[in-house]
Design a protein around this motif. Sequence first.
Motif, mmCIF file in Angstrom:
data_model
loop_
_atom_site.group_PDB
_atom_site.id
_atom_site.type_symbol
_atom_site.label_atom_id
_atom_site.label_comp_id
_atom_site.label_asym_id
_atom_site.label_seq_id
_atom_site.Cartn_x
_atom_site.Cartn_y
_atom_site.Cartn_z
ATOM 1 N N PHE A 15 1.756 -9.304 0.234
ATOM 2 C CA PHE A 15 0.897 -9.487 -0.522
ATOM 3 C C PHE A 15 -0.253 -8.407 -0.580
ATOM 4 N N ALA A 16 -0.323 -7.726 0.584
ATOM 5 C CA ALA A 16 -1.477 -6.504 0.957
ATOM 6 C C ALA A 16 -0.689 -5.477 -0.198
ATOM 7 N N LEU A 137 -1.942 -3.565 9.129
ATOM 8 C CA LEU A 137 -2.400 -3.093 7.823
ATOM 9 C C LEU A 137 -2.590 -1.464 7.619
ATOM 10 N N LEU A 138 -2.768 -0.835 8.866
ATOM 11 C CA LEU A 138 -2.743 0.652 8.728
ATOM 12 C C LEU A 138 -1.461 0.896 8.675
ATOM 13 N N LYS A 139 -0.332 0.417 9.284
ATOM 14 C CA LYS A 139 1.140 0.767 9.222
ATOM 15 C C LYS A 139 1.476 0.530 7.648
ATOM 16 N N GLN A 140 1.036 -0.532 7.157
ATOM 17 C CA GLN A 140 1.408 -1.036 5.669
ATOM 18 C C GLN A 140 1.022 0.049 4.871
ATOM 19 N N TYR A 141 -0.205 0.424 5.066
ATOM 20 C CA TYR A 141 -0.897 1.290 4.026
ATOM 21 C C TYR A 141 -0.074 2.783 4.201
ATOM 22 N N GLU A 143 3.024 3.302 5.047
ATOM 23 C CA GLU A 143 4.038 3.263 4.321
ATOM 24 C C GLU A 143 4.094 3.341 2.940
ATOM 25 N N ASN A 144 3.177 2.369 2.279
ATOM 26 C CA ASN A 144 3.088 2.320 0.920
ATOM 27 C C ASN A 144 2.516 3.918 0.477
ATOM 28 N N ARG A 145 1.870 4.613 1.113
ATOM 29 C CA ARG A 145 1.325 5.906 0.643
ATOM 30 C C ARG A 145 2.738 6.969 0.720
#
Length: 150
Positions: A15-16, A137-141, A143-145
């Motif tokens: 979802f994030a 959350l930081l890890k997901q961010y 990875e998205n970047r």
Amino acid sequence: MKKSSIYTLLICLVFASTGFAQGGKRDKVKALKTAFITSELSLTSQEAEKFWPIYNAFEYKQFELRHEKMKSYMKRMEADLDTMSEKEAAVLLAQMESVEEETHQLRKKLVADLKNVISSHKIIKLKKAEEDFNRNLLKQYRENRSSKRN
């Protein structure tokens, strides 16, 4: 980590990743964090009823501290740090220390208030859950970047 926690985390991260592109990031992150903490602490309905008003008040005050007070001097540091006099730097440093002390006192008040609601064990689990959530959350961010760059 429990299987249910892993599934909750995976759902939160999905979802994030889709939610960040749609706006309302802060509200979405707050909802994800709420779900994550609830899962990690295994709060009873009675505990949750008392826990969330205390925790939400803490989060609101912490947000105010970080975004109102810290934001003002962070901009100042970026703008004129190299030209700042020693006296101006000392004043700025004192302001920074004051905000850090306020944040520390706020955390101490949270713990004191929560001791009347949940066990010390769950308070420690809360600290770990907050750290785990922020790390994920930081890890997901990141990875998205990196996926957007490629």
